[in-house]
Design a protein around this motif. Structure first.
Motif, PDB file in Angstrom:
ATOM      1  N   SER A 246      31.865  29.928  41.745  1.00 43.71           N
ATOM      2  CA  SER A 246      31.609  29.397  43.087  1.00 43.71           C
ATOM      3  C   SER A 246      30.652  28.217  43.031  1.00 43.71           C
ATOM      4  O   SER A 246      30.796  27.255  43.790  1.00 43.71           O
TER       5      SER A 246
ATOM      6  N   ALA B 221      41.029  30.926  40.142  1.00 47.54           N
ATOM      7  CA  ALA B 221      39.883  30.040  40.370  1.00 47.54           C
ATOM      8  C   ALA B 221      39.494  29.280  39.116  1.00 47.54           C
ATOM      9  O   ALA B 221      39.142  28.100  39.165  1.00 47.54           O
TER      10      ALA B 221
ATOM     11  N   SER C 140      41.884  27.203  48.736  1.00 47.21           N
ATOM     12  CA  SER C 140      41.221  27.869  47.620  1.00 47.21           C
ATOM     13  C   SER C 140      41.181  26.966  46.383  1.00 47.21           C
ATOM     14  O   SER C 140      40.689  25.847  46.452  1.00 47.21           O
ATOM     15  N   ALA C 141      41.679  27.437  45.246  1.00 49.03           N
ATOM     16  CA  ALA C 141      41.636  26.659  44.002  1.00 49.03           C
ATOM     17  C   ALA C 141      42.387  25.335  44.138  1.00 49.03           C
ATOM     18  O   ALA C 141      42.028  24.337  43.513  1.00 49.03           O
TER      19      ALA C 141
ATOM     20  N   TYR D 255      32.510  25.118  42.161  1.00 48.36           N
ATOM     21  CA  TYR D 255      33.250  24.625  43.320  1.00 48.36           C
ATOM     22  C   TYR D 255      32.307  23.934  44.312  1.00 48.36           C
ATOM     23  O   TYR D 255      32.622  22.864  44.838  1.00 48.36           O
TER      24      TYR D 255
ATOM     25  N   ALA E 105      34.803  31.885  45.623  1.00 47.41           N
ATOM     26  CA  ALA E 105      35.653  32.486  44.599  1.00 47.41           C
ATOM     27  C   ALA E 105      35.623  34.003  44.739  1.00 47.41           C
ATOM     28  O   ALA E 105      34.622  34.590  45.164  1.00 47.41           O
TER      29      ALA E 105
END
Length: 610
Positions: free
Chosen positions: A115, A41, A68-69, A118, A93
């Motif tokens: 998180s 992450a 995801s990432a 993000y 995350a």
């Protein structure tokens, strides 16, 4: 167009490979092609920041999966393209840790901060509120290409391309993997597809660059291989030949081993292990096999790889005495740099999100050029002359400054394998560097008693003549509406309205955080999904600000008034380690080359706050 491919998991090495690629691209337009289930992450966050700060055009294409990432990295694209049949996945995350309760709490706090990074990126790209994004991430939401475009996470749908089957999703514990994607992965390719997949592919620029680094070859060699369309195997053979030709008289078995993947994997695992020790988390990947080892154990293994015979149970003191002058500094530098790459994105000021990022090549003053006017395009008749409609004017100057700190790691600490002091210093240094960055950015807002610095036209950033100062009022729905109206009516020096300015963030001091969040919550609560919502506001609380004054900032993609400059585009502190004959042990030094300036006064609106 230069292409960088992300195939497979995101790892700690992804940001470094991307940085090398962008440096080679030299500001030209780049293509980022993604087919990845995600992974690290923090590495994803670092790669996203690099792409957002790149001065050239960035096109992102999702071939099969961006989960995801990898989905965060995709958000840096302008535009974002997805092949029909591709998937985009957003989730919170996650990560593991081991140790005492305090260590676990610290790790949980780090994951929360990641998180948050993000959420903000997804919200900025889609125009959704962070609350909506939080719900999407919590549910582990998968979007088809059509859904991603509809929800503003992508822009263009391309023709189908069957590549998702090459991704192994079983290594990640996804709970909502779409059945169509799972079926595509499980289906065996036809003979025609197998033949297509087996055709040799040209090596990517990062693969060629990696070979060049191992063989000590320059950028000219990299460009020649890329231009020739060399495959990875051909580039490897060419690299070995060039290395042998240049160093034929000096070749030793230990020198050749640096070209082997095993050696690179070992070094990467050692760096990851030291970073995990500093951060108090569990090592991942090959580094997990080093759990329980000391720094002396790692150094002993390195000596044995060089052919040295070490007696059973050799003391740490004796092991360190056999090292070269670069062994220990390299290990500590690589491990500490990786730790810094994880720490720093979680403590940076959010004001950087609103700024234009510039790569500055040196410490000389750089002039930030801006448009003198924003008139619509002129009508050109057939055969008519096209005139310069967008003259440039001299803007403000930005000049880098260096901020630094050092920390000695004693010989006793190394022998005793005690990295506690280093861990504390790394955490404090990351926060100290972030504090300096935020003071530079916030200082532009607080200068001139809240009117900002005086610019090259003789006026402060915020001035009644620019129309970017609101009537003194406490932050409220009425005052906010007036600020929005002012922003949308801003004009350039020639009297032309600056179109496309869209309100994005309310910037306040901690004293006004509750009031700002309450106002945004009330505005959000009165809007249903069925109603028209022209924009979603976010709140940025900057601890370096004080008092009642508040600011309204435009969406970064429409206007960036602040410029943050970094030496060679490095948006985080650099960690170095060195030893001297006068000091027993090693000394770590952190330095940060950064600057901030107002590039263009048009965009922000301020209010003294009553």
């Amino acid at each position: 167009m230069h292409e960088f491919r992300i195939d497979g998991p995101i790892t700690g090495g992804t940001p470094a490979a991307l940085a090398a690629f962008l440096k080679t691209a030299r500001g030209a337009a780049v293509q980022i092609t993604i087919n990845s289930p995600g992974g690290d992450a923090i590495a994803g966050s670092a790669a996203y920041a690099q792409l957002r700060g790149y001065r050239g055009a960035v096109t992102v294409t999702v071939e099969g999966v961006a989960a995801s990432a990898a989905s965060l990295i995709a958000m840096a694209g302008r535009p974002i393209q997805m092949h029909d049949g591709a998937f985009l996945m957003l989730h919170e995350a996650c990560g593991g840790a081991e140790g005492q309760a305090a260590t676990l709490r610290d790790r949980a706090d780090l994951i929360d901060r990641v998180s948050a990074v993000y959420r903000r990126a997804y919200a900025e790209r889609s125009g959704k509120s962070e609350a909506e994004i939080a719900s999407i991430m919590e549910e582990e939401t998968w979007f088809t290409a059509q859904e991603a475009v509809a929800e503003n996470f992508a822009d263009v749908i391309l023709q189908p391309l069957r590549v998702a089957a090459s991704i192994d999703l079983t290594i990640f514990d996804f709970r909502n993997t779409p059945s169509a994607l799972r079926a595509a992965i499980q289906r065996k390719p036809s003979m025609t597809e197998q033949t297509t997949l087996q055709e040799p592919q040209a090596a990517t620029i990062q693969e060629i660059s990696a070979i060049a680094r191992r063989a000590n070859l320059g950028i000219d060699w990299v460009e020649a291989q890329a231009k020739a369309g060399a495959t990875r195997e051909a580039a490897t053979d060419a690299g070995l030949d060039a290395f042998a030709a240049a160093y034929a008289a000096q070749v030793r078995p230990s020198t050749v081993r640096v070209l082997q993947d095993e050696g690179d994997t070992a070094r990467d695992a050692e760096s990851e292990y030291v970073a995990a020790r500093i951060l108090g988390r569990s090592p991942v990947g090959p580094a997990a096999g080093l759990r329980g080892h000391t720094i002396a154990d790692i150094m002993a293994h390195r000596l044995e790889q060089r052919g040295q015979r070490l007696g059973r149970g050799m003391a740490a003191e004796q092991i360190f005495a056999r090292l070269t002058t670069s062994d220990l500094p390299n290990l500590l530098t690589n491990g500490a740099s990786r730790a810094m790459a994880e720490l720093y994105p979680t403590v940076r000021t959010r004001l950087v999100e609103l700024a234009q990022v510039r790569d500055l090549p040196d410490f000389r003053p750089t002039t930030l050029i801006r448009l003198a006017q924003h008139k619509p395009l002129d009508l050109v008749n057939e055969g008519g002359e096209v005139t310069a409609a967008f003259p440039l004017e001299n803007g403000e100057q930005i000049k880098l400054a260096t901020f630094a700190n050092v920390f000695p790691v004693s010989r006793e600490a190394l022998v005793n394998d005690d990295l506690g002091g280093l861990a504390e210093w790394m955490s404090a240094s990351a926060q100290g560097a972030a504090a300096r960055e935020r003071l530079l950015a916030a200082g532009l807002l607080t200068a001139g008693s809240g009117l900002g610095p005086t610019l090259s036209d003789g006026l402060p950033w915020f001035d009644a003549a620019r129309g970017n100062i609101g009537t003194n009022a406490v932050l409220s729905a009425t005052a906010l509406a007036m600020a929005v109206a002012s922003m949308r009516s801003l004009k350039d020096g020639k009297g032309n309205t600056v179109f496309a300015l869209e309100p994005f963030a309310i910037v306040v001091s901690p004293e006004r955080e509750y009031l700002a969040r309450q106002l945004v919550a009330e505005l959000t609560a009165t809007t249903t999904r069925a109603e028209v919502q022209p924009y979603n506001l976010t709140v940025i609380v900057e601890p370096a600000l004080t008092g009642n004054r508040w600011w309204l900032a435009p969406r970064p993609v429409t206007r960036r008034c602040i410029t943050m400059g970094y030496l060679d585009g490095r948006q985080m502190p650099t960690v170095e380690t060195f030893t001297t004959p006068e000091i027993l042990g090693a000394t770590l030094r952190i330095h940060f080359d950064v600057a901030a300036a107002v590039q263009d006064p048009i965009g922000w609106v301020t209010n003294a706050g009553g």
